[in-house]
Structure formats: C-alpha cells, structure tokens
Design a protein around this motif. Structure first.
Motif, PDB file in Angstrom:
ATOM      1  N   ALA A 198     -36.364  33.487   9.782  1.00 24.09           N
ATOM      2  CA  ALA A 198     -36.390  34.562  10.886  1.00 24.09           C
ATOM      3  C   ALA A 198     -35.196  34.013  12.032  1.00 24.09           C
ATOM      4  N   PHE A 199     -34.789  35.219  12.707  1.00 28.38           N
ATOM      5  CA  PHE A 199     -33.707  34.855  13.762  1.00 28.38           C
ATOM      6  C   PHE A 199     -32.775  33.912  13.662  1.00 28.38           C
ATOM      7  N   ASN A 200     -32.039  33.903  12.720  1.00 28.14           N
ATOM      8  CA  ASN A 200     -31.192  32.889  12.284  1.00 28.14           C
ATOM      9  C   ASN A 200     -29.593  33.298  12.236  1.00 28.14           C
ATOM     10  N   GLY A 201     -29.346  34.445  12.681  1.00 30.55           N
ATOM     11  CA  GLY A 201     -27.885  34.954  12.633  1.00 30.55           C
ATOM     12  C   GLY A 201     -27.448  35.167  11.254  1.00 30.55           C
ATOM     13  N   ILE A 202     -28.496  35.405  10.315  1.00 22.24           N
ATOM     14  CA  ILE A 202     -27.977  35.796   8.746  1.00 22.24           C
ATOM     15  C   ILE A 202     -27.356  37.161   8.704  1.00 22.24           C
ATOM     16  N   SER A 203     -26.102  37.244   8.018  1.00 22.04           N
ATOM     17  CA  SER A 203     -25.698  38.632   7.851  1.00 22.04           C
ATOM     18  C   SER A 203     -26.022  39.149   6.510  1.00 22.04           C
ATOM     19  N   PRO A 204     -25.537  40.277   6.144  1.00 26.32           N
ATOM     20  CA  PRO A 204     -25.938  40.936   4.505  1.00 26.32           C
ATOM     21  C   PRO A 204     -25.337  39.934   3.766  1.00 26.32           C
ATOM     22  N   GLU A 205     -24.287  39.009   3.834  1.00 29.43           N
ATOM     23  CA  GLU A 205     -23.993  38.266   2.736  1.00 29.43           C
ATOM     24  C   GLU A 205     -24.836  37.026   2.584  1.00 29.43           C
ATOM     25  N   GLY A 206     -25.229  36.570   3.617  1.00 31.86           N
ATOM     26  CA  GLY A 206     -26.422  35.495   3.573  1.00 31.86           C
ATOM     27  C   GLY A 206     -27.862  36.011   2.967  1.00 31.86           C
ATOM     28  N   GLY A 207     -28.100  37.076   3.353  1.00 30.03           N
ATOM     29  CA  GLY A 207     -29.281  37.938   2.840  1.00 30.03           C
ATOM     30  C   GLY A 207     -29.199  38.119   1.214  1.00 30.03           C
ATOM     31  N   LYS A 208     -27.978  38.481   0.895  1.00 28.85           N
ATOM     32  CA  LYS A 208     -27.859  38.843  -0.762  1.00 28.85           C
ATOM     33  C   LYS A 208     -28.011  37.669  -1.342  1.00 28.85           C
ATOM     34  N   SER A 209     -27.679  36.362  -0.894  1.00 30.88           N
ATOM     35  CA  SER A 209     -27.631  35.203  -1.543  1.00 30.88           C
ATOM     36  C   SER A 209     -29.196  34.943  -1.612  1.00 30.88           C
ATOM     37  N   LEU A 210     -29.956  34.972  -0.790  1.00 28.60           N
ATOM     38  CA  LEU A 210     -31.396  34.791  -0.962  1.00 28.60           C
ATOM     39  C   LEU A 210     -32.133  35.676  -1.638  1.00 28.60           C
ATOM     40  N   ALA A 211     -31.817  36.880  -1.772  1.00 36.84           N
ATOM     41  CA  ALA A 211     -32.351  37.893  -2.850  1.00 36.84           C
ATOM     42  C   ALA A 211     -31.782  37.609  -4.002  1.00 36.84           C
ATOM     43  N   ARG A 212     -30.901  37.246  -4.315  1.00 37.46           N
ATOM     44  CA  ARG A 212     -30.380  36.618  -5.799  1.00 37.46           C
ATOM     45  C   ARG A 212     -31.072  35.386  -6.293  1.00 37.46           C
ATOM     46  N   ALA A 213     -31.322  34.772  -5.310  1.00 35.89           N
ATOM     47  CA  ALA A 213     -32.135  33.328  -5.611  1.00 35.89           C
ATOM     48  C   ALA A 213     -33.489  33.748  -5.902  1.00 35.89           C
ATOM     49  N   LEU A 214     -34.169  34.640  -5.253  1.00 33.90           N
ATOM     50  CA  LEU A 214     -35.439  34.740  -5.483  1.00 33.90           C
ATOM     51  C   LEU A 214     -35.721  35.480  -6.789  1.00 33.90           C
ATOM     52  N   GLN A 215     -34.800  36.014  -7.535  1.00 35.90           N
ATOM     53  CA  GLN A 215     -35.173  36.824  -8.774  1.00 35.90           C
ATOM     54  C   GLN A 215     -35.451  35.463  -9.619  1.00 35.90           C
ATOM     55  N   GLN A 216     -35.240  34.222  -9.505  1.00 32.19           N
ATOM     56  CA  GLN A 216     -35.415  32.989 -10.388  1.00 32.19           C
ATOM     57  C   GLN A 216     -36.624  32.218  -9.739  1.00 32.19           C
ATOM     58  N   ASN A 217     -37.018  32.710  -8.681  1.00 33.30           N
ATOM     59  CA  ASN A 217     -38.188  31.892  -7.972  1.00 33.30           C
ATOM     60  C   ASN A 217     -39.513  32.637  -8.266  1.00 33.30           C
ATOM     61  N   THR A 218     -40.542  31.615  -8.766  1.00 37.62           N
ATOM     62  CA  THR A 218     -41.998  32.167  -8.960  1.00 37.62           C
ATOM     63  C   THR A 218     -43.010  31.500  -8.192  1.00 37.62           C
ATOM     64  N   THR A 219     -42.685  30.899  -7.062  1.00 34.50           N
ATOM     65  CA  THR A 219     -43.678  30.110  -6.149  1.00 34.50           C
ATOM     66  C   THR A 219     -43.745  30.857  -4.787  1.00 34.50           C
ATOM     67  N   LEU A 220     -42.701  31.433  -4.309  1.00 36.86           N
ATOM     68  CA  LEU A 220     -42.854  31.811  -2.873  1.00 36.86           C
ATOM     69  C   LEU A 220     -43.371  33.170  -2.856  1.00 36.86           C
ATOM     70  N   THR A 221     -44.350  33.119  -1.822  1.00 38.52           N
ATOM     71  CA  THR A 221     -45.448  34.234  -1.707  1.00 38.52           C
ATOM     72  C   THR A 221     -45.195  34.935  -0.104  1.00 38.52           C
ATOM     73  N   ILE A 222     -44.515  34.273   0.899  1.00 39.70           N
ATOM     74  CA  ILE A 222     -44.307  34.708   2.221  1.00 39.70           C
ATOM     75  C   ILE A 222     -43.073  34.455   2.489  1.00 39.70           C
ATOM     76  N   PHE A 223     -42.200  35.234   2.749  1.00 39.28           N
ATOM     77  CA  PHE A 223     -40.694  35.107   3.042  1.00 39.28           C
ATOM     78  C   PHE A 223     -40.498  36.068   4.583  1.00 39.28           C
ATOM     79  N   TRP A 224     -40.069  35.348   5.546  1.00 40.08           N
ATOM     80  CA  TRP A 224     -39.902  36.060   6.947  1.00 40.08           C
ATOM     81  C   TRP A 224     -38.208  35.984   7.077  1.00 40.08           C
ATOM     82  N   LEU A 225     -37.618  37.205   7.509  1.00 39.13           N
ATOM     83  CA  LEU A 225     -36.544  37.262   7.654  1.00 39.13           C
ATOM     84  C   LEU A 225     -36.396  38.047   8.992  1.00 39.13           C
ATOM     85  N   THR A 226     -37.145  38.125   9.761  1.00 38.91           N
ATOM     86  CA  THR A 226     -37.083  38.830  10.979  1.00 38.91           C
ATOM     87  C   THR A 226     -35.903  38.665  11.842  1.00 38.91           C
ATOM     88  N   LYS A 227     -35.568  39.631  12.479  1.00 39.39           N
ATOM     89  CA  LYS A 227     -34.440  39.332  13.569  1.00 39.39           C
ATOM     90  C   LYS A 227     -33.129  38.857  13.146  1.00 39.39           C
TER      91      LYS A 227
END
Length: 953
Positions: free
Chosen positions: A848-877
């Motif tokens: 959260a609150f790290n100056g992440i733009s849509p480009e960085g957000g899309k990278s994270l979303a694509r990576a989560l398609q292969q992740n099977t452990t993460l249950t809580i993810f905060w990207l606030t602000k």
C-alpha cells in the motif's frame, strides 16, 4: 454629515483639501475611537507641526473627547500636509489606534512620499510594554541556564533543537515537527480546535525548559512571526512560593510578578482583555508544582479583576476561563496527563538522535581535532553514547570533557569508569569541587576523586540536606532560611550546584534558590541518604514506595485529576498531588543504587563507615529484589501465539535502570530469574537508548529464548547497539517507530545472522533506506526461520525493493511482508510480482501507498494467477485504474486462494468495479474486495449492492 460612517459617505475627489475634508466628514467617528491623544501630540511636536503652546491648549481640555476635537481643529487649521500626517500616525501606530484600522483600510489611505519620510515615534503604552517585554525576555534568554553560575554560555551558540514529534491523544505518532515555529502553527497537528494549550512533554533532561528559553529568545528578537504582542513566561514551581493566604488579581500576577508596564498599566491590561489572542503564555514544569493550598475552599475565577489565589488564576488561564483565546504552551515530564478538552496539540520531545549528537559536538567543539577525539571516545563507550541521547546528560558529559581538556593540558580523556548515570554525576561533582583548587600553569591538580569528595565533604553534606528536605516534599525551590539552615556558605553557592532565582514582584522579595536540574537534586538526596549515618533503613527506602501505583492503595485511577478540574469542580482528595510526576523520586532511587554499588565502596569509604555502607547496601538489595519479584508477579499474563506474554510498564524500566546502576552481575542474574514470561512487551514506555543498556544488563542472564516488543519508543541506533548482548536469545524483535537508521539495521544484520533464531522482525516507521533494505534482505536470506518482516513507512525505493523481493522469492519460511508507505514504484512492484509467482509460503503482503501505477498493478495481478499461497493483499493508496482492475478481474477467475484484496483509495471507476463483480461469479474463495475511496459515485455503487463481497463505501 458629522456622524456619517465611511461606507455611507460620498466619494471625495482628490484635490488640495482631500485629507482635511476626510477629517471633517469623519470627525465624530474619530472622536469616538481615538483614546490615546498623547501619541498624536508627541508625533506632531516631534515633526514640528505643533508648538508647545498647541500642546498646552490640548492638555487643558477637561475630557478625552474634548482633547481629540481640539487636536482635529488645530490639525485642520494647519493645512493639508498636517492632516495627512495625522492620518499617517493613526495608520502606523496600530496598537494605539486599533479601532481605526478597519476605517483606514476602508478609505484606502496611502500616504505620500513626503509624509512617509517623517519620523514616527511610538509612545503608546501597549507598544512600549511590548518593547519592554522583548527587552526583558531577550536579557533573560540570552545566556544558557547552565550549571556553573560564573560561566556565561550564549544560548545562540549552544542551543540545538531536539527531536520533536506531534502525537495524538493516545500518544500515537502524527509525524515530526521541523522547528519551534511549528509549535504555534495552526495548520498542522490540531487535536481539538477549541483547545488553547500546546502541551510539550518528555523525560527529565530532554530539553523542555531550553525549548521555552529558545522560544523566548526568538520572540524577543522578532524572529517568531506569530503576531504575538505579549509573551508571559512562568515556571510552575514558582507557584509553590505563594502562601495559602496570598490573593492576586490577574493584572497583578502578570505585571507585578512578571513585567510591570512603565506607563498606563490599566490601558495595557484593557488592551490585553480586548485582544487575548495577542498573548502567549508559557508554563514550564507542570509536574513540579506543589502546594498545600486547598483549592476546594475558593470559587472558580473567571473575573480578571477579582483577587484569587495564584493557583486558581493558573487553573483559570489554562481552562480558558481567563483570557480565552490566548495561546498557552505547557510543559511537563512524561506521565502527566492534561484533559483533552484543553489540548490543542501534543508534542513529545525525544532528545538527540545520533545525527544531533554529532552536530552538537561540532557546535560545542569547533576544533576538529578535539571534536573527533570526543566522538571517538563516545563511539568506544556505547553506554556514554546512549546517555547522550538525553540533551542534559549530553551537555554535562561534554562540559566534563571540556574541563579535562582545559585543566589537563589538552588531555581530554573521559574516565573509563563513566558508564552509568551515577558515574556521570560523580564526575560532574568532582569537576565542580575542583574549581575551589587554585589553578597553576605549571602544576596540574593531582587529587584523586576520593580525595576531592573528602575535601568537599562539608559542602556535599550541606547540599544533601537541602536536596533531601525538598525531595521529601516534592519541592524544588528553597528559601534563604532553608539554605542557611543547612550551613551552606557563600563560597558553596558559587560552585554552581545551586543557583539564585529572580526575586518575585516589582519590589523584590526574599532570595530563593534551586538546583540547576531536578536530577542533580535527586543525586544529592541520594548522597545524603547514603552518607548520613543517622539515616535508618526505613528512611533509606522511603522513595521506593513511590513504585507502588496509587490505584493499588486507593482503588483510584493512576493519575489524579488535573488542577483545573480540581479547581472547577471544587473537590480534591487529600494526600494526592494533582500534578506530581515521580521522576525525582525514581532518580533518587537510581542514584541510591549507584552510590551503594560495590564499585563505589572505595570512593565513599573515606566518607562513610564501611559497616554503614554494608548495612544500607544489604537492605537496599533485599528491597530491590522483593519489589521486582512482586511487580512482575502482579503483571497480568496473556497466552498468545504460543507465548506467555507480559506487558510491563515504565515502572519496570525504572527498576531495570536501578539494577543497571549497581553494575553487579549477581543482581542482574537474580533479576533475570524473576522474569518468568517468554514475551516481554515494553511498547509505548518512552524508553530511550540508555534503557537498552539496562535491559541488556538483565536479559543477557535470561537463558531461555525470548520475544521482545519495544515498539513506539526512542531507542535509535545506539539503543540497537546496546541490545547486542540479548540477540542470542531473541526470536521476536519489534523495534517499530524508534528513529532507527541503516546503521542500526547493520547491527541487527551482523547479530541476527550469527544466531539465526529470529522469526519476527518489526522495523515499521523508522528511517531505513535502500542500504538498510539490503541488510534486511541478507537477514531473510540467512535466517531460514524468519516468518514476518514489517518495513512499512520507511524510505525504501525500487532498488531496495528489488533486493527484498529476491530474498522473499528465495525464502521458504516467510509468511508476512509489510511494505506500506515506501516508494518502491512500478519497478519494485514488478520485482515483488516475480517473487509472488509460485511462492510456497507467503500469505500476507502489503504494498500500500507505494506509488504503484497501472503498469505495476498489472504485473502483480498476472503473477497472482500462478500463486496459491497469498490470502491477504493490500494495495491501498496507489494509482491503480480500470486497466489494473481488469487484470485483477482476470486473476480472480483463476486464483482461488486470495481472500482479502484491498484496493482502497485508487482511481478505479464503476467500469473497473463491474469487471471485478463479473469475475466474482467464477470465484468462491475471496471474502472481500475493498474499493472505498475510489472514483465511484454513490448512485453507481447501488448497482453493485447485491454483491456483498464488493465494498465501495
């Protein structure tokens, strides 16, 4: 036309008689609002517009309005230039003609260059009083209040700001203050718009009084741009000098007991009552106020002319019953609480950081060689370094160093023994006493410390008697009779331990004295208790009773009611001091432990019989162990996360400090045995780096593994260094909000990678950069059992994030990473995306609150398609938009592990929200997607009401 107001009058064309006409049209308005004719006469005479005969004619008029009318007649008869000058005087002397300021602004008066070249003299009583206040406060604040009366240290050359932190009602951090002017700034840190008091608090010696002295100096020299015309400074301990029968009105308190106006005090006071917002009051040391006066006997005071006891006036000023709208700055030691409704701001003073310490060394020792020599000695002695976090102790240590440098031909070596506070105060005592020795250019003073104390025995005994009498009654100001009764001689007063106070009132009064600081008074109190053979065991241990919380004995709250409430409510429980802070008792206990330590036996045996020392030491140790054991047993334990957790309080720190002062390993071992819990919580205890010395002294004898929570204190890098003996036992280390920099993180890295037992590392809200992030990454690489890392609100950028992300990727133990409030940007986000892909253990991640733009957000979303452990993810602000939301929607169609996705305060609209809702049809595992604070209108949100897992508001 005579009574016509400016907004009703006709426009007067500019011409040769413009100003004369202006005076004629507004004649009665001017007669009504001009109360000061003397300023006008003085300036008209000074510039040759009036003769002495003119002034006599005016003064012969019987009433003030008649005088104004006569001045107007004479001014108009003398022509346009004099009329213009008359208006110029009204404009320039705002204090004298404050009621005419709106009128002058409304008519748009602008003087000609000729008139502007004229000299204006200000003889207005209010302005002259302000000038007198500036002069008096300038003189009073010019020199630093130092421990040696014969030394005059310029405040300008020695003062340095300390760490100042805005805090909330519950002392939670709201950010740092950049300078003293921010204390009176109305744009930040406001807790209560209706409160009028800025409350500055901190431990003894942290610089509260010096801050007020600096504030006075800035105002006196015109460098404090606050619009304050009146600055009244009171020390709360001086209110203890008033008798129960003393009655004063507010005007007498301000003028007779602070600064008396040279002329027309009634007019000055009237101005103050009309414009209270132009006044600033500072009250120093609320906790040092002591009086036997019964506030319940008197009614509330809200009339400025009605006599009342000074304590009632103080309470009424703080509560706003008197001079409502004036600014108040109040200081006290940590532990004193002020009612919320009175507070405007709360500011915590935290003392010197390592950076402050180096800067202070440069200021005190301009010679670079001497400066470097001092810093090398401090770096080699971590205990002294830790003590230097407290500005008072730092200054004393520096002055002792300076003394050795001057007295011993440049050999400025601090004694190796100076590792505890007792050693430091014994050292400063030795330095003072050696001032009585005749100086010689060819022969150095060769007296040993023991010989010096023996030679000054009579003086030390007399000082101890004065100090003990005061400490026993929580009094810090001593009368002439009390000083004389102790057999102190004139030469003793010149040593600088005691200093004379300004006499109360304009006529003066009896001379009073005080120790240069309450810690010195505590030291001499302890010295008296140790050295006087008539002191029995009960009296010796008298102040240890203060460790018992008052609610244990009375069934009441820890902190008695505040004085203003006592006064306003008309009630007071007998035996309780409403302001009292116990630090002076605790410091006495601490010095008592230090003086009775075995290491001091050689020093004191020339003064005190050996049998007496042994008897007192035995009684003290027995009581100290019993107190610690009883205290630890009384603390409630909580079973949490597999730990037996105990939340200790500041009292526990005082006990540890006392144990440390003994420098006895046997005492340390016995104390460690009493700690039966395996999770020690010391958060929000206002612990400083020196407390880490005491903590380590005990905990390195604790042979089991331990979790240690020191969040929200003031440890800094020196504190981390002092904890080194403990790291071989610590599995949980919480050091959030502690002013720790990369230097401290390097110490952690060096130590934690030795033992590899740490499981939780909390470093939230410190001053860690990419350099420190690399050290944390190394810890994660080498400590294979590390499960939690909290690094939010530091100064980590994409470079540090890449190192951390790589360590996360390679870790098979990490569960939780907190990176909220850094500056990792898209590059950092992409690095964490790579770490997330196929990770085997990570369940919680906050970016959260790290100056992440849509480009960085899309990278994270694509990576989560292969992740099977993460249950809580905060990207606030962050800066995520509908494009990023679309990618997260695609991820949710695949990922069936994620349960909580926080996208609060981004830039997602109803369009992106609709895509997320659509994805939820194929996802049954996610519990919530939080979208509060995005670009979704209330009417748009209604469309998504049926999907309870989408939270828009």
């Amino acid at each position: 036309m005579a009574n016509q107001r400016p907004h009703d009058m006709e426009v007067i064309p500019s011409g040769c008689h413009f100003h004369i006409k202006l005076l004629k049209i507004n004649r009665e308005h001017l007669v009504t609002h001009i109360c000061n004719t003397q300023c006008l006469l003085d300036n008209l005479l000074k510039n040759g517009y009036f003769s002495a005969e003119d002034a006599e004619i005016v003064c012969a008029c019987p009433t003030q309005p008649d005088k104004v009318r006569k001045i107007l007649d004479l001014v108009q008869s003398k022509g346009e230039e004099v009329s213009e000058f008359f208006l110029y005087v009204l404009q320039q002397l705002e204090d004298a003609y404050v009621d005419l300021k709106p009128w002058l602004s409304e008519i748009g008066f602008s003087p000609s260059q000729l008139i502007q070249s004229k000299t204006i003299i200000n003889t207005d009583p209010v302005s002259r009083y302000t000038q007198k206040l500036r002069h008096q406060l300038g003189c009073n604040s010019k020199f630093m209040l130092c421990y040696a009366q014969k030394e005059e240290l310029l405040l300008e050359e020695t003062y340095m700001d300390t760490l100042m932190e805005l805090v909330g009602f519950n002392n939670e951090s709201l950010g740092s203050l950049s300078g003293l002017a921010c204390l009176l700034d109305h744009s930040s840190g406001i807790l209560n718009e209706h409160g009028e008091t800025v409350f500055v608090f901190g431990d003894a010696g942290v610089g509260k009084s010096m801050l007020l002295q600096r504030l006075q100096s800035l105002w006196a020299s015109g460098r404090l741009a606050t619009g304050v015309k009146f600055f009244f400074h009171f020390r709360c301990r001086m209110f203890s000098c008033f008798k129960d029968s003393d009655m004063l009105c507010l005007q007498d308190l301000l003028f007779k007991h602070f600064c008396y106006p040279e002329q027309d005090p009634e007019e000055v006071f009237s101005f103050l009552l009309r414009f209270p917002h132009t006044a600033l009051f500072t009250f120093d040391g609320l906790d040092e106020l002591h009086s036997d006066f019964d506030l319940s006997r008197v009614p509330d005071s809200c009339c400025p002319w009605e006599p009342a006891h000074p304590l009632v006036l103080l309470a009424s000023l703080l509560s706003g019953r008197l001079l409502k709208g004036s600014s108040k700055l109040l200081t006290a030691r940590t532990g004193v609480e002020v009612p919320r409704q009175l507070l405007r701001k709360k500011v915590l003073l935290r003392g010197f950081s390592p950076g402050h310490l180096r800067a202070y060394a440069r200021r005190m020792f301009p010679d670079r060689a001497v400066q470097q020599h001092l810093l090398e000695q401090l770096e080699a002695n971590p205990n002294l370094c830790s003590l230097c976090a407290v500005p008072l102790f730092c200054w004393i240590i520096f002055r002792c160093f300076q003394h050795f440098h001057t007295a011993f031909d440049g050999s400025s070596q601090l004694p190796d023994c100076a590792v505890t506070l007792t050693d430091v105060f014994l050292l400063v005592t030795e330095v003072h006493l050696n001032r009585t020795q005749p100086s010689s250019l060819v022969q150095r003073n060769t007296r040993s410390p023991a010989e010096t104390l023996q030679a000054g025995w009579r003086t030390l005994r007399a000082l101890g008697q004065v100090a003990h009498r005061g400490t026993d009654r929580s009094l810090f100001v001593f009368s002439q009779e009390e000083v004389q009764a102790s057999e102190l001689q004139e030469g003793d007063l010149q040593l600088g331990f005691l200093r004379a106070l300004p006499e109360l009132g304009p006529e003066g009064g009896q001379q009073s004295y005080e120790f240069f600081h309450l810690t010195l008074q505590a030291f001499f109190t302890a010295f008296f208790l140790v050295a006087d053979d008539r002191v029995g065991t009960r009296e010796l241990l008298r102040f240890f009773q203060e460790w018992t919380p008052p609610w244990k004995a009375t069934g009441t709250s820890c902190y008695p009611s505040f004085l203003s409430f006592q006064c306003l409510a008309g009630s007071r429980r007998p035996g309780l001091e409403p302001f009292r802070n116990k630090d002076h008792f605790q410091f006495t206990n601490l010095f008592l432990c230090g003086l009775l330590a075995k290491a001091r036996q050689k020093l004191l045996r020339q003064l005190v019989p050996k049998a007496t020392l042994r008897r007192k030491r035995k009684a003290l140790w027995a009581h100290l162990f019993a107190s610690l054991r009883s205290y630890l047993k009384s603390l409630p334990r909580v079973q949490s996360g597999g730990f037996s957790q105990v939340h200790a309080m500041p009292t526990f720190l005082w006990m540890l400090r006392c144990i440390y002062e003994t420098q006895s390993q046997k005492v340390g071992r016995l104390a460690a045995r009493g700690i039966s819990a395996d999770y020690l919580k010391l958060a929000f205890c206002n612990a400083c780096s020196a407390d880490c010395s005491a903590l380590s002294f005990v905990l390195h004898h604790f042979h089991r593994r331990l979790a240690l929570d020191l969040d929200n204190n003031n440890l800094n890098d020196y504190g981390v260094r002092e904890l080194q003996p403990c790291f071989s036992r610590l599995t949980v280390i919480r050091l959030s909000v502690n002013q720790i920099t990369d230097t401290g993180v390097k110490v952690l890295c060096d130590e934690l990678t030795k033992y590899k037992i740490v499981t939780f590392l909390g470093l939230y809200n410190n001053q860690i950069t990419d350099i420190g992030a690399r050290y944390v990454a190394q810890i994660l690489d080498e400590c294979r059992g590390l499960t939690h890392i909290k690094l939010g609100k530091n100064r980590i950028t994409s470079e540090g994030a890449k190192c951390l992300a790589l360590a996360v990727k390679n870790s098979t133990s990490i569960i939780d990473i907190g990176m909220w409030g850094n500056q990792i940007g898209d590059e950092g986000a992409k690095a964490f995306a790579e770490a997330l892909r196929d990770h085997s253990s990570l369940t919680n991640l906050s970016l959260a609150f790290n100056g992440i733009s849509p480009e960085g957000g899309k990278s994270l979303a694509r990576a989560l398609q292969q992740n099977t452990t993460l249950t809580i993810f905060w990207l606030t602000k962050n800066e995520l938009n509908d494009e990023a939301a679309e990618c997260f929607a695609e991820m949710l169609k695949v990922n069936q592990t994620l349960q909580h996705l926080w996208l609060i305060q981004n830039q997602i609209t109803a369009k992106g929200t609709a895509q997320l809702v659509e994805a939820l049809r194929k996802n049954t595992s996610i519990t919530e997607i939080c979208l509060n604070g995005n670009l979704i209108k209330p009417e748009e949100a209604k469309v998504f009401e049926n999907e309870k897992r989408i939270i828009c508001f």
